[in-house]
Design a protein around this motif. Structure first.
Motif, short mmCIF file in Angstrom:
data_model
loop_
_atom_site.label_atom_id
_atom_site.label_comp_id
_atom_site.label_asym_id
_atom_site.label_seq_id
_atom_site.Cartn_x
_atom_site.Cartn_y
_atom_site.Cartn_z
N TYR A 223 0.77 -1.34 0.02
CA TYR A 223 0.31 -0.21 0.04
C TYR A 223 1.30 1.21 -0.51
O TYR A 223 0.20 2.19 -0.20
N ILE A 224 1.97 1.00 0.76
CA ILE A 224 2.78 2.08 0.47
C ILE A 224 4.36 2.26 -0.31
O ILE A 224 5.05 2.58 -0.76
N SER A 225 4.30 0.75 -0.94
CA SER A 225 5.04 1.43 -2.09
C SER A 225 4.84 1.00 -3.30
O SER A 225 5.45 1.05 -4.77
N ILE A 230 -1.22 4.04 -2.86
CA ILE A 230 -1.03 4.53 -2.71
C ILE A 230 -2.38 5.97 -3.21
O ILE A 230 -3.45 6.40 -2.82
N GLY A 241 -1.73 10.82 2.92
CA GLY A 241 -1.16 9.67 3.44
C GLY A 241 -1.93 8.68 4.27
O GLY A 241 -1.50 8.14 5.38
N LYS A 244 -0.85 5.49 3.91
CA LYS A 244 0.89 4.66 5.22
C LYS A 244 -0.74 5.04 6.13
O LYS A 244 0.41 4.22 6.92
N THR A 245 -1.43 5.55 6.44
CA THR A 245 -2.03 4.93 8.31
C THR A 245 -2.75 3.60 7.73
O THR A 245 -2.56 2.50 9.13
N LYS A 247 -1.77 0.78 6.60
CA LYS A 247 -0.51 0.00 6.32
C LYS A 247 -0.10 -0.38 8.20
O LYS A 247 -0.06 -1.22 8.82
N GLU A 248 -0.51 1.61 8.86
CA GLU A 248 0.69 1.37 10.33
C GLU A 248 -0.74 0.07 10.94
O GLU A 248 0.06 -0.08 12.45
#
Length: 254
Positions: A223-225, A230, A241, A244-245, A247-248
């Protein structure tokens, strides 16, 4: 044969504005008449334009097309072969849609009966084909041929109720994610709920045997790569973002 910009535009069925844009971007540089500085195109440019138009069929970015056309003949050949596969997949998709629609029309006349699964088979096949075109190489590399083939078979067997549920899950995930973008407090109940929704979403596609926390995190890493993921989550939430959220949060709970 030599063509003026107007003649080439008419031949290819595109606008002179498009040809000028391609020239400006260095994709298709016109020759110039030394006497009047008018643009003209020879056989080499005609062949180049044909390649550009084939590569543009599925919205390949212009900068990527430029890179391909500046590479070796072998690279160009492979890129066009890849486009051929996409065209055949699209042809098959449209053929399936025609068959499905004909069956629907026959059913409306009382000449045939369709099961609920059959009613949506062509649309599910399209979703599988689209996913293969967009992410097939990456996900097959990460999860293996068997896992992805099994996932596709499961998705293809979903009922109308399953499809409605999948759509609802997708909307809920984007809605919940929108409210959480940028947070670092992953202990929030809303964050746990988002993770649960995403896991439920995956289990619609994956079997229980296929699911694992590691597989979940591996997907989240994409999802972030991958710029396509994205963009999907940013467009879906309207917030930078978002991927990123998500994924975290997945990393925290998986």
């Amino acid at each position: 044969m030599t063509y003026s910009i107007t003649e080439l535009a008419k031949l290819a069925g595109i606008s002179t504005r498009t040809l000028r844009f391609y020239d400006k971007k260095g994709l298709l540089e016109a020759r110039r008449d030394p006497e009047n500085n008018y643009r003209y195109y020879d056989e080499a440019e005609v062949n180049q334009l044909q390649k550009i138009m084939f590569l543009r069929l599925f919205d390949l970015p212009l900068n990527q097309i430029k890179k391909i056309l500046e590479d070796s003949v072998a690279v160009q050949y492979q890129a066009l072969c890849d486009q051929r596969k996409k065209i055949i997949a699209e042809q098959n998709r449209l053929s399936d849609l025609i068959v499905n629609l004909d069956e629907t029309l026959a059913t409306m006349k009382g000449a045939s009966v369709m099961s609920d699964t059959e009613k949506f088979s062509a649309f599910k096949a399209k979703a599988i084909d689209d996913n293969e075109i967009q992410y097939g190489k990456e996900i097959r590399s990460k999860y293996g041929e068997t896992t992805i083939d099994d996932s596709n078979r499961k998705f293809n067997s979903l009922t109308e109720t399953d499809m409605i549920h999948l759509k609802e899950l997708t909307n809920q995930i984007l809605t919940k994610l929108k409210a959480l973008v940028g947070t670092h407090d992953f202990k929030l109940p809303a964050a746990k709920h988002l993770f649960d929704l995403h896991k439920e979403f995956l289990l619609v596609h994956w079997s229980k045997e296929q699911y694992s926390p590691e597989a979940h995190r591996t997907l989240a890493a994409m999802y972030i790569s991958d710029k396509r993921f994205i963009k999907y989550y940013e467009d879906g939430t309207g917030k930078k973002g978002a991927a990123k959220t998500l994924k975290e949060i997945i990393d925290y709970y998986a």
